[in-house]
Design a protein around this motif. Structure first.
Motif, PDB file in Angstrom:
ATOM      1  N   GLY A 141       6.017   8.894   1.564  1.00 27.24           N
ATOM      2  CA  GLY A 141       6.995   9.926   1.253  1.00 27.24           C
ATOM      3  C   GLY A 141       8.152   9.976   2.220  1.00 27.24           C
ATOM      4  N   TYR A 142       7.843   9.905   3.517  1.00 29.49           N
ATOM      5  CA  TYR A 142       8.862  10.138   4.543  1.00 29.49           C
ATOM      6  C   TYR A 142       8.999   8.999   5.553  1.00 29.49           C
ATOM      7  CZ  TYR A 142       8.336  14.862   2.719  1.00 29.49           C
ATOM      8  OH  TYR A 142       8.275  15.961   1.881  1.00 29.49           O
ATOM      9  N   GLY A 143       8.245   7.924   5.369  1.00 29.91           N
ATOM     10  CA  GLY A 143       8.261   6.845   6.348  1.00 29.91           C
ATOM     11  C   GLY A 143       6.995   6.873   7.181  1.00 29.91           C
ATOM     12  N   GLN A 144       6.746   5.792   7.909  1.00 25.35           N
ATOM     13  CA  GLN A 144       5.493   5.634   8.649  1.00 25.35           C
ATOM     14  C   GLN A 144       5.463   6.399   9.965  1.00 25.35           C
ATOM     15  OE1 GLN A 144       2.666   3.696   7.453  1.00 25.35           O
ATOM     16  NE2 GLN A 144       3.935   4.157   5.660  1.00 25.35           N
ATOM     17  N   THR A 145       6.620   6.783  10.479  1.00 28.35           N
ATOM     18  CA  THR A 145       6.669   7.515  11.744  1.00 28.35           C
ATOM     19  C   THR A 145       7.635   8.689  11.611  1.00 28.35           C
ATOM     20  OG1 THR A 145       8.461   6.114  12.598  1.00 28.35           O
ATOM     21  CG2 THR A 145       6.209   5.427  13.099  1.00 28.35           C
ATOM     22  N   GLY A 146       7.595   9.586  12.605  1.00 30.14           N
ATOM     23  CA  GLY A 146       8.519  10.710  12.598  1.00 30.14           C
ATOM     24  C   GLY A 146       7.817  12.028  12.316  1.00 30.14           C
ATOM     25  N   PRO A 147       8.535  13.140  12.476  1.00 35.64           N
ATOM     26  CA  PRO A 147       7.907  14.468  12.373  1.00 35.64           C
ATOM     27  C   PRO A 147       7.350  14.804  10.999  1.00 35.64           C
ATOM     28  CG  PRO A 147      10.306  14.642  12.548  1.00 35.64           C
ATOM     29  CD  PRO A 147       9.958  13.228  12.855  1.00 35.64           C
ATOM     30  N   SER A 148       7.826  14.150   9.957  1.00 37.11           N
ATOM     31  CA  SER A 148       7.337  14.450   8.605  1.00 37.11           C
ATOM     32  C   SER A 148       6.404  13.378   8.067  1.00 37.11           C
ATOM     33  CB  SER A 148       8.517  14.612   7.638  1.00 37.11           C
ATOM     34  OG  SER A 148       9.369  15.662   8.021  1.00 37.11           O
ATOM     35  N   ALA A 149       6.125  12.353   8.855  1.00 34.49           N
ATOM     36  CA  ALA A 149       5.450  11.162   8.332  1.00 34.49           C
ATOM     37  C   ALA A 149       4.121  11.470   7.649  1.00 34.49           C
ATOM     38  CB  ALA A 149       5.239  10.148   9.455  1.00 34.49           C
ATOM     39  N   GLU A 150       3.362  12.414   8.180  1.00 39.09           N
ATOM     40  CA  GLU A 150       2.026  12.639   7.645  1.00 39.09           C
ATOM     41  C   GLU A 150       1.972  13.738   6.593  1.00 39.09           C
ATOM     42  OE1 GLU A 150      -0.981  12.908  10.615  1.00 39.09           O
ATOM     43  OE2 GLU A 150      -0.296  11.137  11.699  1.00 39.09           O
ATOM     44  N   LEU A 151       3.119  14.258   6.198  1.00 40.59           N
ATOM     45  CA  LEU A 151       3.130  15.284   5.158  1.00 40.59           C
ATOM     46  C   LEU A 151       2.797  14.677   3.801  1.00 40.59           C
ATOM     47  CD1 LEU A 151       6.353  17.305   6.086  1.00 40.59           C
ATOM     48  CD2 LEU A 151       3.972  17.936   6.539  1.00 40.59           C
ATOM     49  N   PRO A 152       2.057  15.395   2.968  1.00 36.76           N
ATOM     50  CA  PRO A 152       1.798  14.884   1.618  1.00 36.76           C
ATOM     51  C   PRO A 152       3.078  14.920   0.796  1.00 36.76           C
ATOM     52  CG  PRO A 152       0.986  17.132   1.830  1.00 36.76           C
ATOM     53  CD  PRO A 152       1.437  16.722   3.201  1.00 36.76           C
ATOM     54  N   ALA A 153       3.226  13.968  -0.094  1.00 36.72           N
ATOM     55  CA  ALA A 153       4.471  13.896  -0.883  1.00 36.72           C
ATOM     56  C   ALA A 153       4.211  13.265  -2.237  1.00 36.72           C
ATOM     57  CB  ALA A 153       5.527  13.104  -0.129  1.00 36.72           C
ATOM     58  N   TYR A 154       4.730  13.903  -3.260  1.00 39.11           N
ATOM     59  CA  TYR A 154       4.828  13.314  -4.586  1.00 39.11           C
ATOM     60  C   TYR A 154       6.288  13.389  -5.012  1.00 39.11           C
ATOM     61  CZ  TYR A 154      -0.249  13.193  -5.000  1.00 39.11           C
ATOM     62  OH  TYR A 154      -1.574  12.913  -4.799  1.00 39.11           O
ATOM     63  N   ALA A 155       6.630  12.682  -6.061  1.00 41.55           N
ATOM     64  CA  ALA A 155       8.032  12.576  -6.462  1.00 41.55           C
ATOM     65  C   ALA A 155       8.738  13.927  -6.576  1.00 41.55           C
ATOM     66  CB  ALA A 155       8.148  11.787  -7.763  1.00 41.55           C
ATOM     67  N   GLU A 200       0.842  -1.200   0.000  1.00 40.72           N
ATOM     68  CA  GLU A 200       0.000   0.000   0.000  1.00 40.72           C
ATOM     69  C   GLU A 200       0.873   1.245   0.000  1.00 40.72           C
ATOM     70  OE1 GLU A 200      -0.358   2.314   2.580  1.00 40.72           O
ATOM     71  OE2 GLU A 200       0.176   1.292   4.448  1.00 40.72           O
ATOM     72  N   ASN A 201       0.353   2.336  -0.575  1.00 38.41           N
ATOM     73  CA  ASN A 201       1.097   3.593  -0.547  1.00 38.41           C
ATOM     74  C   ASN A 201       0.205   4.776  -0.181  1.00 38.41           C
ATOM     75  OD1 ASN A 201      -0.241   3.708  -3.028  1.00 38.41           O
ATOM     76  ND2 ASN A 201       1.499   4.535  -4.157  1.00 38.41           N
ATOM     77  N   PHE A 202      -0.740   4.498   0.730  1.00 39.04           N
ATOM     78  CA  PHE A 202      -1.517   5.589   1.301  1.00 39.04           C
ATOM     79  C   PHE A 202      -0.638   6.421   2.234  1.00 39.04           C
ATOM     80  CE2 PHE A 202      -4.972   2.430   0.571  1.00 39.04           C
ATOM     81  CZ  PHE A 202      -5.790   3.205  -0.240  1.00 39.04           C
ATOM     82  N   ARG A 203      -1.120   7.607   2.572  1.00 34.43           N
ATOM     83  CA  ARG A 203      -0.428   8.372   3.596  1.00 34.43           C
ATOM     84  C   ARG A 203      -0.522   7.609   4.920  1.00 34.43           C
ATOM     85  NH1 ARG A 203      -1.935  14.672   4.392  1.00 34.43           N
ATOM     86  NH2 ARG A 203      -2.178  14.433   2.134  1.00 34.43           N
ATOM     87  N   PRO A 204       0.553   7.624   5.745  1.00 31.14           N
ATOM     88  CA  PRO A 204       0.520   6.865   7.005  1.00 31.14           C
ATOM     89  C   PRO A 204      -0.744   7.156   7.814  1.00 31.14           C
ATOM     90  CG  PRO A 204       2.727   7.679   6.615  1.00 31.14           C
ATOM     91  CD  PRO A 204       1.864   8.277   5.544  1.00 31.14           C
ATOM     92  N   GLY A 205      -1.341   6.083   8.321  1.00 30.37           N
ATOM     93  CA  GLY A 205      -2.539   6.195   9.141  1.00 30.37           C
ATOM     94  C   GLY A 205      -3.816   5.856   8.407  1.00 30.37           C
ATOM     95  N   VAL A 206      -3.831   5.936   7.070  1.00 29.70           N
ATOM     96  CA  VAL A 206      -5.058   5.688   6.312  1.00 29.70           C
ATOM     97  C   VAL A 206      -5.485   4.230   6.431  1.00 29.70           C
ATOM     98  CG1 VAL A 206      -6.065   5.616   3.998  1.00 29.70           C
ATOM     99  CG2 VAL A 206      -4.721   7.605   4.714  1.00 29.70           C
TER     100      VAL A 206
END
Length: 383
Positions: free
Chosen positions: A123-137, A92-98
């Motif tokens: 984008g940034y991994g499943q945990t950490g300060p940036s984990a829930e940020l939206p990310a595209y290539a 899966e490649n949803f944003r973490p938490g979905v």
């Protein structure tokens, strides 16, 4: 087709590029990949080129996969996924938490299939300060330092480049593929599955090997890059001199044997410092010849080089035909070429499968397989 991963079942919740690239590699090696799509389908189904409403951009990423449509916001659909989850792999490649909110995260599905290999791409991994940020290539290209590192080699300060080639997606999908195969190998030894957490940011950082080291120590700024374009009468040719042998070959092929004893060029460190002067001298020769003529000289002399080609020109290269690099795939719009994996195997045949499933084409078949009656399938799918 003899597949190295034949007999493997994969549930594919991915969309756009990174995840579908990963799961298509699994498909190409013989895995049965079930693409679980929302009722309106993966957004890539609408991307050009379109023929008869069929997207070849979608097709090349999803050739050979089965398609099932489920609305994961529905508890009944989640129950259907849990029945299907007696699979080997979930991607899966949803944003973490979905997936956790759907009730389909690793903890939930591991309860159904304890030896499940579950891969989450973000984008940034499943945990950490940036984990829930939206990310595209393109965002990851900028965030990783790649864009500015590349720009530093161009020799001028300017606005960062626009992005049309999604390196982070393809790279991250390839790392995810490798991690999944490694986890399956480990499962053979331990009997246990595991969670795989793949970060696009870290994937892109792996491309900046020299820059990572240069960022830690005081290093003189790079001069004119030694890999790059050389002007010809009608364009440019890429020249890459990476060893003493190839430098010697260049000097001989271009009619500059004195370079081997010239104090500016004879030793690598001096040559690197004076590379601009060397290219200036080389171009006085190369600009008298066409690109094709320079390439012929370099090929005969063993000088690593290539004309700058379009993708269409590269696709027509006889070497590509010799390697069987493309498979003809058919969808609702007709036929098109899809690139195969770039590796050959003596005991398997990694290649794209020659079809693209219609949206939801296998929904009834797959739900019936896990015990749903025709009436229940109709209720679940609204058909």
């Amino acid at each position: 087709m003899n597949g190295a991963l034949s007999g493997l079942r994969v549930l594919d919740f991915t969309t756009t590029i990174a995840g579908p690239h990963c799961t298509r590699l699994l498909t190409d090696l013989g895995a049965e990949v079930i693409k679980i799509e929302a009722p309106d389908g993966d957004m890539m189904r609408t991307r050009p080129p379109l023929r008869n409403s069929a997207s070849t951009s979608f097709g090349q990423l999803n050739a050979g996969k089965k398609s099932i449509t489920l609305d994961l916001k529905s508890p009944a659909a989640v129950e259907a996924v849990c029945r299907l989850a007696a699979a080997d792999v979930v991607v899966e490649n949803f944003r973490p938490g979905v997936m956790r909110r759907f009730g389909l995260d690793y903890a939930a599905l591991r309860a159904v299939k304890p030896d499940l290999v579950y891969c989450a791409i973000s984008g940034y991994g499943q945990t950490g300060p940036s984990a829930e940020l939206p990310a595209y290539a393109p965002v990851i290209h900028a965030a990783s330092g790649y864009d500015l590192a590349h720009m530093a080699y161009q020799g001028e300060a300017r606005r960062p480049d626009y992005c049309g080639i999604y390196i982070a997606d393809v790279l991250t999908g390839t790392y995810a593929f490798g991690a999944i195969v490694a986890a399956l190998h480990q499962r053979q030894a331990t009997g246990e599955g595991q969670m795989i957490d793949v970060s696009m940011l870290e994937s892109m950082l792996t491309l900046t090997l020299s820059e990572i080291q240069n960022a830690q120590f005081a290093v003189a700024p790079p001069g004119r890059p030694i890999f790059g374009p050389v002007a010809t009468k009608d364009g440019y040719i890429n020249l890459s001199i990476a060893s003493e042998r190839t430098f010697q070959n260049l000097a001989a092929a271009s009619g500059h044997p004195h370079w081997l004893t010239d104090p500016r060029f004879a030793e690598y460190t001096k040559r690197r410092a004076n590379w601009g002067e060397l290219i200036d001298e080389l171009e006085r020769w190369s600009m008298q010849l066409t690109t094709a003529e320079v390439q012929a000289v370099f090929d005969r002399g063993g000088v690593p080089s290539s004309p700058y080609r379009t993708v269409k020109e590269a696709m027509a290269d006889p070497q590509i035909a010799h390697r069987g690099a493309f498979t003809e795939v058919e969808d609702a719009g007709g036929r098109f070429l899809a690139i195969n994996p770039p590796f050959h195997m003596t005991a398997a045949q990694p290649a794209a499968r020659p079809f693209v499933a219609r949206l939801g084409e296998h929904t009834g078949e797959l739900l019936a397989e896990v015990g749903y009656t025709p009436a229940e399938i109709a209720t679940l799918t609204g058909r």
